[in-house]
Scaffold this motif. Structure first.
Motif, PDB file in Angstrom:
ATOM      1  N   GLN A   1      -7.928  -5.698  -4.365  1.00 38.46           N
ATOM      2  CA  GLN A   1      -8.705  -4.967  -3.814  1.00 38.46           C
ATOM      3  C   GLN A   1      -9.868  -6.276  -3.354  1.00 38.46           C
ATOM      4  O   GLN A   1      -9.590  -7.360  -4.034  1.00 38.46           O
ATOM      5  CB  GLN A   1      -9.720  -3.793  -4.958  1.00 38.46           C
ATOM      6  CG  GLN A   1      -8.510  -2.803  -5.549  1.00 38.46           C
ATOM      7  CD  GLN A   1      -9.647  -2.362  -6.438  1.00 38.46           C
ATOM      8  OE1 GLN A   1     -10.460  -2.161  -6.577  1.00 38.46           O
ATOM      9  NE2 GLN A   1      -8.725  -0.903  -7.011  1.00 38.46           N
TER      10      GLN A   1
ATOM     11  N   ARG B   1     -15.921  -1.612   1.265  1.00 36.88           N
ATOM     12  CA  ARG B   1     -15.556  -1.101   0.090  1.00 36.88           C
ATOM     13  C   ARG B   1     -15.137   0.328   1.554  1.00 36.88           C
ATOM     14  O   ARG B   1     -13.810   1.013   0.982  1.00 36.88           O
ATOM     15  CB  ARG B   1     -16.383  -0.580  -0.588  1.00 36.88           C
ATOM     16  CG  ARG B   1     -16.636  -1.444  -1.429  1.00 36.88           C
ATOM     17  CD  ARG B   1     -15.217  -1.804  -2.577  1.00 36.88           C
ATOM     18  NE  ARG B   1     -15.515  -2.992  -3.304  1.00 36.88           N
ATOM     19  CZ  ARG B   1     -16.274  -3.309  -4.276  1.00 36.88           C
ATOM     20  NH1 ARG B   1     -16.814  -2.191  -5.344  1.00 36.88           N
ATOM     21  NH2 ARG B   1     -16.061  -4.473  -5.435  1.00 36.88           N
TER      22      ARG B   1
ATOM     23  N   ASP C   1     -12.212  -0.103   3.997  1.00 39.35           N
ATOM     24  CA  ASP C   1     -10.703  -0.345   2.980  1.00 39.35           C
ATOM     25  C   ASP C   1     -10.413   1.783   2.709  1.00 39.35           C
ATOM     26  O   ASP C   1      -9.094   2.111   3.323  1.00 39.35           O
ATOM     27  CB  ASP C   1     -11.302  -0.919   1.549  1.00 39.35           C
ATOM     28  CG  ASP C   1     -10.750  -2.309   1.464  1.00 39.35           C
ATOM     29  OD1 ASP C   1     -10.364  -2.585   3.110  1.00 39.35           O
ATOM     30  OD2 ASP C   1     -11.209  -2.846   1.021  1.00 39.35           O
TER      31      ASP C   1
END
Length: 257
Positions: free
Chosen positions: A112, A138, A141
């Motif tokens: 991540q 975030r 993604d």
């Protein structure tokens, strides 16, 4: 494999990548290529790749990056440059300086994304901008993951539809190949469209079409001969039907002893 247009490399993530590489001592621009993949009849997907040429005195080999499949070449180029920034931010010590401090980085291709916490930053504007970048990274993604999965489902659905169309085309035609290689085609009728069949004649009705006639004169043999009556029509079948008492024995039933 095709080269990338120059205007796609002067904006967005490709420009940020080149600025960071220059800070780290790279003097040659990364090499971008795009592969086209035909998916189905009218669908094309693009996969972008980057080769960051090694520095003569510091690096032993070039850095290579491959992005995900995308519906356009421009989007594929942006995403592969973003992936290269995050991986090089962790791999190159020079990118840990303040100029690249708040760029997201990854410890591996499947890891991540991580961004340095700006809680101790004196510049409030930079702090807010970094928090915004964290949230945006975030969300991006998740959007990329959902888009990739949705395109996989789309391809599977297209494949299933193609199979169903082929089956539907074969439902009305049954093709078999003979020994000589010549196809033999037999029609298959859908339920409710089958041709009507004539009623089969029983053996009793068939024998009743023959009647015994007496010889014409005494010179002919005494044996009886048979003559064939034409098949009675449905309208006159009941009028000429013989009486049950005159009906002959059923040949299908055994004769009494």
């Amino acid at each position: 494999m095709a080269a990338v247009q120059a205007d796609l490399l002067d904006m967005g993530f490709p420009r940020i990548l080149w600025d960071c590489l220059q800070l780290c001592g790279f003097d040659r621009k990364p090499v971008y290529t795009v592969d086209e993949h035909e998916v189905g009849e009218n669908t094309t997907e693009y996969v972008a790749k980057i080769v960051v040429l090694a520095r003569p005195t510091l690096d032993q080999c070039p850095y290579r990056f491959t992005g995900p499949r995308m519906p356009s070449d421009s989007l594929a180029v942006q995403l592969v440059a973003r992936e290269a920034i995050r991986l090089l931010r962790n791999a190159l010590p020079e990118m840990r300086q303040r100029a690249c401090r708040y760029l997201p980085f990854k410890e591996g291709p499947q890891a991540q994304s991580i961004i340095t916490d700006p809680i101790d930053e004196d510049d409030l504007a930079l702090t807010h901008q970094t928090f915004f970048t964290i949230a945006e990274d975030r969300v991006l993604d998740e959007i990329i993951e959902e888009l990739t999965e949705a395109r996989r489902d789309l391809h599977r659905t297209q494949d299933l539809l193609r199979i169903l169309e082929e089956r539907h085309a074969l439902e009305s035609r049954d093709v078999r190949v003979s020994r000589g290689g010549v196809p033999i085609v037999r029609d298959i009728y859908v339920e409710g469209e089958q041709p009507t069949r004539e009623a089969r004649m029983t053996s009793r009705r068939y024998l009743r079409r023959f009647r015994r006639t007496a010889p014409r004169d005494e010179g002919q043999p005494s044996e009886q001969s048979l003559t064939v009556d034409p098949a009675p029509s449905s309208a006159t079948a009941l009028e000429h039907a013989p009486d049950e008492s005159e009906a002959e024995e059923d040949p299908e039933e055994p004769a009494p002893e």
